[in-house]
Design an enzyme around this catalytic site. Sequence first.
Site, PDB file in Angstrom:
ATOM      1  CG  ASP A  95      -1.706   1.138   1.438  1.00  0.00           C
ATOM      2  OD1 ASP A  95      -2.232   1.606   0.434  1.00  0.00           O
ATOM      3  OD2 ASP A  95      -1.859   1.608   2.574  1.00  0.00           O
TER       4      ASP A  95
ATOM      5  CG  ASP B 259      -1.707   2.119   6.692  1.00  0.00           C
ATOM      6  OD1 ASP B 259      -2.061   1.907   5.534  1.00  0.00           O
ATOM      7  OD2 ASP B 259      -1.800   3.221   7.243  1.00  0.00           O
TER       8      ASP B 259
ATOM      9  CG  ASP C 118      -3.888  -1.545   2.722  1.00  0.00           C
ATOM     10  OD1 ASP C 118      -4.074  -1.270   1.528  1.00  0.00           O
ATOM     11  OD2 ASP C 118      -3.436  -0.746   3.551  1.00  0.00           O
TER      12      ASP C 118
END
Lengths: 344, 1271
Positions: free
Chosen positions: B525, B979, B983
């Site tokens: 990410d 995080d 995700d």
Amino acid sequence: MDIKDEESAPSSKKASKKPIYTQFSQQDLPAWKPILTPGWVIATFSVVGILYIPIGLLTLFASESVEEAIFRYDDRCLPPSYAHNANSYIQSDDTNKTCTIKWTVEHEMEAPIYIYYQLDNYYQNHRRYVKSRNDMQLRNKAAEGDLGNCFPEDKTTDTNQPIVPCGLIAWSLFNDTYRFLTSNKDLTVNKKNIAWGSDQRSKFGSNVYPKNFQSRDLIGGAKLNESIPLSQQEDLIVWMRSAALPTFRKLYGKIETDLEMNDEIEIVIENNYNTYLFGGRKRLVFSTTTLIGGKNPFVGTAYLIVGGLSLFCAITFILLYVIKPRPLGDPSYLSWNRNPGGIK
Amino acid sequence: MSSDEFLLLESDPRPVIHHRRGKSASRSFASISAADVAAAAAEAIILDADVKDGSDVLLSDDYSFHSAFADPKFPWECPTRHRSVSWGAMELRDAAPFEISGANTAATTANKSARVRHKSVQFDDVALHEDSARLIYINDPKRTNDKYEFTGNEIRTSRYTFVTFLPKNLFIQFHRVAYLYFLAIAALNQLPPLAVFGRTVSLFPLLFVLCVTAIKDGYEDWRRHRSDRNENNRESLVLQSGDFRSKKWKRIQAGEVVKIFSDETIPADMVLLGTSDQSGLAYIQTLNLDGESNLKTRYARQETASAVSSEACDVFGVIRCEQPNRNIYEFTANMEFNGIKFSLSQSNIVLRGCQLKNTDWIIGVVVYAGQETKAMLNSAASSSKRSKLEGYMNRETLWLSIFLFIMCLVVAIGMCLWLVRHNNQLDTLPYYRKRYFSNGPDNRKKYKYYGIPMEAFFSFLSSVIVFQIMIPISLYITMELVRLGQSYFMIEDKDMFDASSGSRFQCRSLNINEDLGQIRYVFSDKTGTLTENKMEFRRASVHGKNYGSSLPMVENTAATDVTPKRRWKLKSEIAVDSELMTMLQKDSRRAERIAAHEFFLTLAACNTVIPILGDGGFTSCGTIELNEDIRRIDYQGESPDEQALVSAASAYGYTLFERTSGHIVIDVNGEKLRLDVLGLHEFDSVRKRMSVVIRFPDNVVKVLVKGADTSMFSILENGSETNNNIWHATQSHLNEYSSQGLRTLVIASRDLSDAELEEWQSRYEEASTSLTDRSTKLRQTAALIECDLKLLGATGIEDKLQEGVPEAIEALRQAGIKVWVLTGDKQETAISIGLSCKLLSGDMQQIIINGTSEGECRNLLADAKAKYGVKSSSGGRWNLKHKTEDEHDDLDILNGSKSLSFPKWNLGKEEGTNAPLALIIDGNSLVYILEKELESEQLFDLATSCRVVLCCRVAPLQKAGIVDLIKKRTDDMTLAIGDGANDVAMIQRADVGVGICGQEGRQAVMASDFAMGQFQFIKKLLLVHGHWNYQRVGYLVLYNFYRNAVFVLMLFWYILCTAFSTTSALTDWSSVFYSVIYTSIPTIIVGIQDKDLSHKTLLQYPKLYGSGYRHEAYNMQLFWITMIDTVWQSLVLFYIPLFTYKDSSIDIWSMGSLWTIAVVILVNVHLAMDINRWVLITHVAIWGSIIITYGCMVVLDSIPVFPNYWTIYHLARSPTYWITILLIIIVALLPRFTCKVVYQIFWPSDIQIARESELMRKRQNNLQPRQQVSS
């Protein structure tokens, strides 16, 4: 003081989440990290070679110094008329089972000379057989009725009395006997201390006497003197230490006089034990002993071979390192350095 | 929710604060559409994990408008030309809880889908009228619970009670195949004809393992009991006979009215009846539920709110709600109160586990309690993953089973043949004795003999018992222990401790440690993972003028100089551009000044941020007077971008400090400005902008808009030349910002005339109360006023890169790991971040795929493939290059038209086709590509031949889809790191999921296998710990196979010498202890402790990591080599004693004793030979094991009952015994040692060389000082 403690307490508590650095937790303990440097390799092979060749020589020498004489007698002691009917010969009570072998001693044999009988093709290590005994019963008079594992030799069938010692092993006790005559004089065979002292002391009770053993039913082998406690029945104790392999020797006794070269010895054998049934051979073995035991060139030879191989390896590697040395830890040998661009 | 996702997700179920003048009935519908989409998305996942199917499901529904993907070409102004894009509609955060909790029942799924469709047509009570509805009589728990037995509020997370512990624990334990194997073997051994071992002995390993596990489970359950007890004994105020009295949580029932004060935790799922706020507003924090730390708003219905006061609750009515389910973003119910029937939705319910914030009190009625609360229904643990190496291990275990089977078959057939040959002797053989020979009743009966076929069969079974440890059951337990130890070292690593957040590394999954050493793809990410997700306002372009470029130098000193008095203290200081500040201070009527004023007003007003005032009396030193009342202010918002903007506005003197549902108050340089909020069009990803309509005190009504540049420029007024100049200036500023990696927004405003206002108001009213297509109507309403805007300026917000990110990415790249960045950001931002974190480099060829239709995407892919010669030789590449040149131009033009700020560096990329490729693809194209198998295949080909892949504007589920793209087509291991809640799907889909404990709560962490504080730790995690773990476990598995097989083979050879009668020369206890005591500890210690290379070397040569994904420590070839070695060693073990004692009086137990000790020494020396790093504990374990074995044998041989009595004493006296052991060890290991040496001389592995260089270097370092002295 108190204030200081209060101040430090929260901070230490806060810090407690941080891993405490120790060499252990960081996997950084001082360690010995061996690598196979040429030195190490050559040294290892050399040491093995240098160590093994003398041991091999010693062992081989010891083995060679053992005098051994082996007589197969199962065939020799079978009268030719029974050649095809050995079984009925051995099972009959009427046939004469005594046979005599003459032996001229070829090399001098120093006392003590161990006498073994050797059986072939006899699976004393068969599971049915190995288990067919009861150690409690052998040890303890009170456990006389303890017959677990002893089938089918547990009780007398007609009276249901427990057999002591029970089980197949005891039942099949070897019952050939040997006498040795030299110049028509009996050569004394010491049959004491042929069993392990530990067995006599702890495994076979001194107050346990044979009972109902080999009575009436099919007789498997030797009978036991019911007035002698099991701990003194050394032949039985020796027999009951089941052999590891289907060919085995068991100690019969010791001759405690030296045998000189060319001594004429007459061996009188009572050929009672039925091995004809399964084609087992019987042998009588005389052997002196050394530190490493009886005659067996295998260990010595193996040591010599391994030692020789190691030395050969050592020399080969010395040559290899000379001819085609690879500098240790040279980063240019790393795969991605050897063929640049080779890595996708 | 990651802030970048905020920009593109509209299906946010949380209602944003609306203007509350409208009928409050409208409020309940605010989230319907979002919830529907969420439900549909979730459903799609449940029905089929396949992403594409999920989108199909959506396509079939009427949800195309809910697409999170705006079509950049067709902004909302052209509603007729919208396209059904289904992909992005799935907001992952909603789906995630479903996935975590695993499969739902098919029944509820079907139920839900029915409901979803109903609601899309009309919000009605169809579903609720069914018998399945649950009736809650407010404040009448007796009646509520009379008919239905609703669960009480007591929760139980523990599994066992005292009574059920033993049976239940055993039941659960025997779910493992290994234990069943143990049990089956032990049971077999109890059969009389098969009793190979003593009966107690055979049970020992099973009992041992069962006990250890039971103790562990018991302890864990005790801890759960304790926490349950604490939770159940908490107290809340419950309305009992007219008064609020304290009551324990576990006694609370559905239907009871509960009062909660600020900062308290909510004990059950409750429908809000009233709050301390007049309008029924309450703020909650759902940190415990979904990990989001920002505040969310919930409402009490206006009807009930007025009937509720702090001390009393006169609401008596019926709530009809759906059956408990685990969807925390949906709630469907209606309420009958005072004869009025109205609906309740997700915004009217507060869930257990949430905390009340910023609201004095709330009163609500419990609808779901205890186990039926959504929090509890969602608490199921995530399913465990199995490591790849373990999968291979199972394959090899299958091989071992085949060996086992063959061995048993050999024994059985051998037995059969032997019996046939000796058939006529069996009666009389002294060592067999088939029959009783006694004359009694048993005469000639067969004794323990069941005929040849049965005997053969029994011998098969008993050989299974004897050879049982060929299947290394103990290996599973060993591996668990080893992984536990490895986890300890990972957790304790000081280099992976994040000091700033105080968070350690976490191992949440204990099954996949070794997978860390085999990663080939890292999916990362961006926001919060590569960057800090701490938004900082950096640049502003106001009225065509660029500010903030000199910021770093000016910093705070200048800012405080020009700020005479500051009455608000923000959480963090913001650097202020002095020039802009001075301009704001000037009291001029110039256009520039006015634009700036409105610019900052928009920043302060056009958002959903909630200001929370801290205590007064905050004193700070410096230029500010001490006696002045400075109040700390904290902005709570859903998007960090908005927070950054509001904070920036505050720094420039426009402090938002009060927000209610109807108005906001802004402190403009000390002057309080109260603005009425007439309406708010929340951010959605179709419009990609947000607007508020506010009335100024002087009755001027303005609409303030902020939004993404692509969506804003098309709705600006076009007119005068100055306007155009500002336009171009702003555009160039925007390009500059985004190329610096800043996140950009365009700010605009417009005055509304009375007529416009009136029209808008009526439309707005209608739209927000409409029951169908509400969001579409709202969007149309927004379009009314969001036009002809006056451009005020643009902002650039920086999302700082985390520390060490470029280095980490560089290291991963060198290690041969492909790093793919999947972000919700727009292309330019993504590229610039990619550049700044060294993911992209200047010399890379960038392939950019952003098609707007299926065909276009297909062409783009094919072109790119052709152009860069993917899957073709370098010779072919030349020809193709010319052919595709024209098409390439098209591609560029296409890109240029797509985004105004198209970067220039892909011009001139014709040179050097050999340069590494970088693929940049956007979410829109992915929608088309991932749906089709062929295109996916093409994308896969293209992507795998690129050095870097950057996906921008991707939705959460697409992230998972991309992971799937790789997982489906290769065997390579994937790791996803992120995080945010967005995700989660990716983290769960990947082989290894890593969560970053960052700004965005803990949902990613909860779903992850490993969690850590910062991205940069991944470098050490993979390159060092992953490498070690893989090497260790790989060796451990091979060694354990060897260790057990060598023992079993040795027994096997012996059985061939016992007339196939499965006799074991070893004592029962030795056989059992062999794998449990004699040889188990060293493998565990080595598996935890050994390391081939130091972490310095591993970090210095990242390429060494390659041995992991090349499967160098464990593969089929190694397995077979090990097996050949094992056979050799077992032959040596068996035959050397056999030849040594061939013609001797050795007994079976002495032989067994010799074998026992020989095999134990052999396997330990074998292990010792392979150890790379000897520490004290290794020495203790290895040599200690041998000593312990001797100790055990001495003890066992001292018990007279055993047949092996005294053997060891007897043997130890004979030198033959010792020289035999010595011979066995050397002969057995000589081939292995020689091969190892030869291999290391001629074909040294990289690890070997690195190891040598590491040690040589050390030695040199030690030598050097001495040399210097001598020279």
